[in-house]
Design a protein around this motif. Sequence first.
Motif, PDB file in Angstrom:
ATOM      1  N   LEU A 267     -10.484-110.450  35.609  1.00 58.66           N
ATOM      2  CA  LEU A 267     -11.676-109.610  35.437  1.00 58.66           C
ATOM      3  C   LEU A 267     -11.650-108.447  36.418  1.00 58.66           C
ATOM      4  N   ALA A 268     -11.346-108.732  37.669  1.00 54.64           N
ATOM      5  CA  ALA A 268     -11.285-107.677  38.679  1.00 54.64           C
ATOM      6  C   ALA A 268     -10.188-106.662  38.357  1.00 54.64           C
ATOM      7  N   GLN A 269      -9.067-107.142  37.864  1.00 56.74           N
ATOM      8  CA  GLN A 269      -7.962-106.247  37.521  1.00 56.74           C
ATOM      9  C   GLN A 269      -8.350-105.308  36.387  1.00 56.74           C
ATOM     10  N   TRP A 270      -8.978-105.865  35.342  1.00 61.01           N
ATOM     11  CA  TRP A 270      -9.402-105.004  34.231  1.00 61.01           C
ATOM     12  C   TRP A 270     -10.439-103.991  34.675  1.00 61.01           C
ATOM     13  N   LYS A 271     -11.340-104.400  35.557  1.00 59.54           N
ATOM     14  CA  LYS A 271     -12.334-103.444  36.052  1.00 59.54           C
ATOM     15  C   LYS A 271     -11.651-102.280  36.748  1.00 59.54           C
ATOM     16  N   ALA A 272     -10.646-102.581  37.562  1.00 52.61           N
ATOM     17  CA  ALA A 272      -9.928-101.533  38.288  1.00 52.61           C
ATOM     18  C   ALA A 272      -9.122-100.637  37.357  1.00 52.61           C
ATOM     19  N   GLU A 273      -8.519-101.238  36.310  1.00 49.29           N
ATOM     20  CA  GLU A 273      -7.624-100.480  35.436  1.00 49.29           C
ATOM     21  C   GLU A 273      -8.353 -99.760  34.308  1.00 49.29           C
ATOM     22  N   TYR A 274      -9.390-100.383  33.768  1.00 45.15           N
ATOM     23  CA  TYR A 274     -10.019 -99.863  32.546  1.00 45.15           C
ATOM     24  C   TYR A 274     -11.508 -99.576  32.683  1.00 45.15           C
ATOM     25  N   GLY A 275     -12.159-100.121  33.696  1.00 42.70           N
ATOM     26  CA  GLY A 275     -13.609-100.167  33.692  1.00 42.70           C
ATOM     27  C   GLY A 275     -14.055-101.360  32.849  1.00 42.70           C
ATOM     28  N   LEU A 276     -15.355-101.622  32.815  1.00 38.69           N
ATOM     29  CA  LEU A 276     -15.862-102.776  32.088  1.00 38.69           C
ATOM     30  C   LEU A 276     -16.807-102.352  30.973  1.00 38.69           C
ATOM     31  N   THR A 277     -17.000-103.257  30.036  1.00 38.89           N
ATOM     32  CA  THR A 277     -17.932-103.044  28.930  1.00 38.89           C
ATOM     33  C   THR A 277     -19.309-103.568  29.321  1.00 38.89           C
ATOM     34  N   ARG A 278     -20.265-103.421  28.409  1.00 36.47           N
ATOM     35  CA  ARG A 278     -21.635-103.856  28.697  1.00 36.47           C
ATOM     36  C   ARG A 278     -21.757-105.370  28.751  1.00 36.47           C
ATOM     37  N   GLY A 279     -20.845-106.057  28.067  1.00 33.57           N
ATOM     38  CA  GLY A 279     -20.914-107.511  27.990  1.00 33.57           C
ATOM     39  C   GLY A 279     -19.581-108.144  28.339  1.00 33.57           C
ATOM     40  N   ILE A 280     -19.628-109.164  29.191  1.00 33.88           N
ATOM     41  CA  ILE A 280     -18.436-109.895  29.608  1.00 33.88           C
ATOM     42  C   ILE A 280     -18.597-111.343  29.148  1.00 33.88           C
ATOM     43  N   LEU A 281     -17.568-111.872  28.500  1.00 38.20           N
ATOM     44  CA  LEU A 281     -17.556-113.266  28.076  1.00 38.20           C
ATOM     45  C   LEU A 281     -16.558-114.033  28.929  1.00 38.20           C
ATOM     46  N   MET A 282     -17.061-114.971  29.728  1.00 31.83           N
ATOM     47  CA  MET A 282     -16.215-115.842  30.531  1.00 31.83           C
ATOM     48  C   MET A 282     -16.156-117.202  29.830  1.00 31.83           C
ATOM     49  N   ALA A 283     -14.971-117.579  29.406  1.00 28.73           N
ATOM     50  CA  ALA A 283     -14.778-118.839  28.683  1.00 28.73           C
ATOM     51  C   ALA A 283     -13.770-119.675  29.459  1.00 28.73           C
ATOM     52  N   CYS A 284     -14.136-120.017  30.678  1.00 28.83           N
ATOM     53  CA  CYS A 284     -13.235-120.738  31.573  1.00 28.83           C
ATOM     54  C   CYS A 284     -14.020-121.789  32.344  1.00 28.83           C
ATOM     55  N   GLY A 285     -13.287-122.691  32.954  1.00 25.83           N
ATOM     56  CA  GLY A 285     -13.883-123.804  33.679  1.00 25.83           C
ATOM     57  C   GLY A 285     -13.207-125.117  33.350  1.00 25.83           C
ATOM     58  N   THR A 286     -12.571-125.175  32.177  1.00 25.97           N
ATOM     59  CA  THR A 286     -11.878-126.391  31.752  1.00 25.97           C
ATOM     60  C   THR A 286     -10.859-126.850  32.787  1.00 25.97           C
ATOM     61  N   ASN A 287     -10.095-125.918  33.329  1.00 26.19           N
ATOM     62  CA  ASN A 287      -9.036-126.273  34.267  1.00 26.19           C
ATOM     63  C   ASN A 287      -9.518-126.408  35.701  1.00 26.19           C
ATOM     64  N   ASP A 288     -10.833-126.314  35.904  1.00 21.47           N
ATOM     65  CA  ASP A 288     -11.412-126.538  37.221  1.00 21.47           C
ATOM     66  C   ASP A 288     -11.839-127.980  37.425  1.00 21.47           C
ATOM     67  N   ILE A 289     -11.635-128.844  36.429  1.00 17.49           N
ATOM     68  CA  ILE A 289     -11.978-130.254  36.623  1.00 17.49           C
ATOM     69  C   ILE A 289     -11.150-130.887  37.732  1.00 17.49           C
ATOM     70  N   PHE A 290     -10.016-130.302  38.065  1.00 16.30           N
ATOM     71  CA  PHE A 290      -9.142-130.859  39.097  1.00 16.30           C
ATOM     72  C   PHE A 290      -9.649-130.546  40.497  1.00 16.30           C
ATOM     73  N   THR A 291     -10.345-129.421  40.652  1.00 12.95           N
ATOM     74  CA  THR A 291     -10.971-129.048  41.929  1.00 12.95           C
ATOM     75  C   THR A 291     -12.338-128.429  41.643  1.00 12.95           C
ATOM     76  N   PRO A 292     -13.291-129.207  41.169  1.00 12.37           N
ATOM     77  CA  PRO A 292     -14.573-128.639  40.732  1.00 12.37           C
ATOM     78  C   PRO A 292     -15.400-128.025  41.853  1.00 12.37           C
ATOM     79  N   SER A 293     -15.131-128.393  43.082  1.00  9.12           N
ATOM     80  CA  SER A 293     -15.941-127.900  44.193  1.00  9.12           C
ATOM     81  C   SER A 293     -15.827-126.396  44.400  1.00  9.12           C
ATOM     82  N   VAL A 294     -14.768-125.775  43.892  1.00  6.48           N
ATOM     83  CA  VAL A 294     -14.561-124.334  44.126  1.00  6.48           C
ATOM     84  C   VAL A 294     -15.177-123.465  43.033  1.00  6.48           C
TER      85      VAL A 294
END
Length: 230
Positions: free
Chosen positions: A98-125
Amino acid sequence: MFLAGAVVAASTVAATESATAGGFGSGDLAPWTRLTRAISTPTTIERTRQNNGIFMFGDSLGVQDGKALAQRMLSSLNLSLAVNNWSGRPTKETVDALAQWKAEYGLTRGILMACGTNDIFTPSVFGAQVDRAMSIAGTSRTVFWVNTQVARTTVSAAVQLADQRNSAWINLQLADAQRRHPNLRIVRWAEWLAAKPTRLGTYLRQGIHTSVPYGQDARNELIVQALRAG
């Protein structure tokens, strides 16, 4: 061309089973950087930004379901979608994208984050990464975040229980972040699956990925409904 990427491995949660690894019970996150990815071309990214569409950042569920979601969004909402989806990728590295795209392209009005599945191994972070994503997006954009449901059917009962417990912890952190960030919208995939006992078996494969077409259609429709509500 809608997607540019490389397919070098199956679209699966990158994990090895260990009942005690990391202290969270779900095991260890295995190497993921050579797994399947789907990343829109610069042309698609720029067109989506100019048309004020949606940027999506996700994991293997997005790799599988992103093209169908783009078609559904275009037909239902007349919104374009540019994607940065990578199997096995945890949230920290997804927020890096997300940070990389913001730097390279700018961002749109809406961001969809579809992640978290792979954080079950270290959920505290996870919670800190949600705050980081919201800081990158800024208060003028709406961030839609799909919450998590994992209980892998290919592992032992004890590890399945840990998966479910860690998924719930991730979702609690996301709900807590929503109280801090008024522009954060939660797409409640976990609650939708839990509403009827038969849904987990019908709409998920191996307790992780959506079945096609039923789970894919259901999850994508929840996302579209959230985008429509704004």
